[in-house]
Design a protein around this motif. Sequence first.
Motif, PDB file in Angstrom:
ATOM      1  N   SER A  20      -4.825 -16.069  11.404  1.00  0.00           N
ATOM      2  CA  SER A  20      -6.162 -16.536  11.024  1.00  0.00           C
ATOM      3  C   SER A  20      -7.209 -15.430  11.106  1.00  0.00           C
ATOM      4  N   MET A  21      -6.825 -14.291  11.681  1.00  0.00           N
ATOM      5  CA  MET A  21      -7.775 -13.188  11.816  1.00  0.00           C
ATOM      6  C   MET A  21      -7.916 -12.364  10.542  1.00  0.00           C
ATOM      7  N   PHE A  22      -7.011 -12.552   9.607  1.00  0.00           N
ATOM      8  CA  PHE A  22      -7.123 -11.789   8.356  1.00  0.00           C
ATOM      9  C   PHE A  22      -8.475 -12.089   7.705  1.00  0.00           C
ATOM     10  N   ASP A  23      -9.179 -11.033   7.319  1.00  0.00           N
ATOM     11  CA  ASP A  23     -10.445 -11.253   6.624  1.00  0.00           C
ATOM     12  C   ASP A  23     -10.411 -10.712   5.200  1.00  0.00           C
ATOM     13  N   TYR A  24      -9.242 -10.206   4.838  1.00  0.00           N
ATOM     14  CA  TYR A  24      -9.111  -9.658   3.495  1.00  0.00           C
ATOM     15  C   TYR A  24      -7.645  -9.759   3.100  1.00  0.00           C
ATOM     16  N   PHE A  25      -7.406 -10.065   1.834  1.00  0.00           N
ATOM     17  CA  PHE A  25      -6.037 -10.126   1.318  1.00  0.00           C
ATOM     18  C   PHE A  25      -5.948  -9.259   0.073  1.00  0.00           C
ATOM     19  N   LEU A  26      -4.811  -8.626  -0.074  1.00  0.00           N
ATOM     20  CA  LEU A  26      -4.636  -7.702  -1.186  1.00  0.00           C
ATOM     21  C   LEU A  26      -3.269  -7.917  -1.823  1.00  0.00           C
ATOM     22  N   TRP A  27      -3.211  -7.630  -3.104  1.00  0.00           N
ATOM     23  CA  TRP A  27      -1.935  -7.640  -3.821  1.00  0.00           C
ATOM     24  C   TRP A  27      -1.658  -6.230  -4.323  1.00  0.00           C
ATOM     25  N   TYR A  28      -0.401  -5.799  -4.136  1.00  0.00           N
ATOM     26  CA  TYR A  28       0.030  -4.503  -4.598  1.00  0.00           C
ATOM     27  C   TYR A  28       1.231  -4.682  -5.506  1.00  0.00           C
TER      28      TYR A  28
END
Lengths: 111, 115
Positions: A28-36
């Motif tokens: 729940s601490m993720f504040d950003y998500f990325l796709w590569y």
Amino acid sequence: DQQVKQNSPSLSVQEGRISILNCDYTNSMFDYFLWYKKYPAEGPTFLISISSIKDKNEDGRFTVFLNKSAKHLSLHIVPSQPGDSAVYFCAGAWGAQKLVFGQGTRLTINP
Amino acid sequence: GAVVSQHPSRVICKSGTSVKIECRSLDFQATTMFWYRQFPKQSLMLMATSNEGSKATYEQGVEKDKFLINHASLTLSTLTVTSAHPEDSSFYICSARDLGTVDLYFGPGTRLTVT
């Protein structure tokens, strides 16, 4: 403990159709998500990202959706093109520091 | 866009020898660089965070005496695999964070094969 999961190791889609790649997370601490996107024997290249305060981000053929309550995000590619065939990794990040990657999904676009 | 290079792209070494892999940010400064390894059909696993001018921070389970990291300048980080063994054979990838934009860029990777 796998904080980011991509449960589909592979996906085949017909050219011109929509590709939907899914990703689940537990942190729940993720504040950003990325796709590569990654081709064999190459490093990943950045595709698109989304802040945890948003639910959608669009860039051309690529759209990322975030459902925080379900801890789920997805990448939509439409229309799919042969050059989109690659392995796609989702990643979570917090504090602008390190990324945690999912296992990847191999996308194959069939002509 | 910003470019990160890695050298060498491929290396084959004998068991027991050491191998150095370089990661360079070519047109930007990076105070932070990250090292990953990827086994076939598996995820990218973060090994360590390299900070310019200070000691690297290693992830749990990564032997710091085996994987030596040096980040001597704002454009260069090196990973040295010491006393390499066949199980160290993997694809090693670095990434560099642009000091100015905070964007993260990945290198092309280095394929290490230990015989």
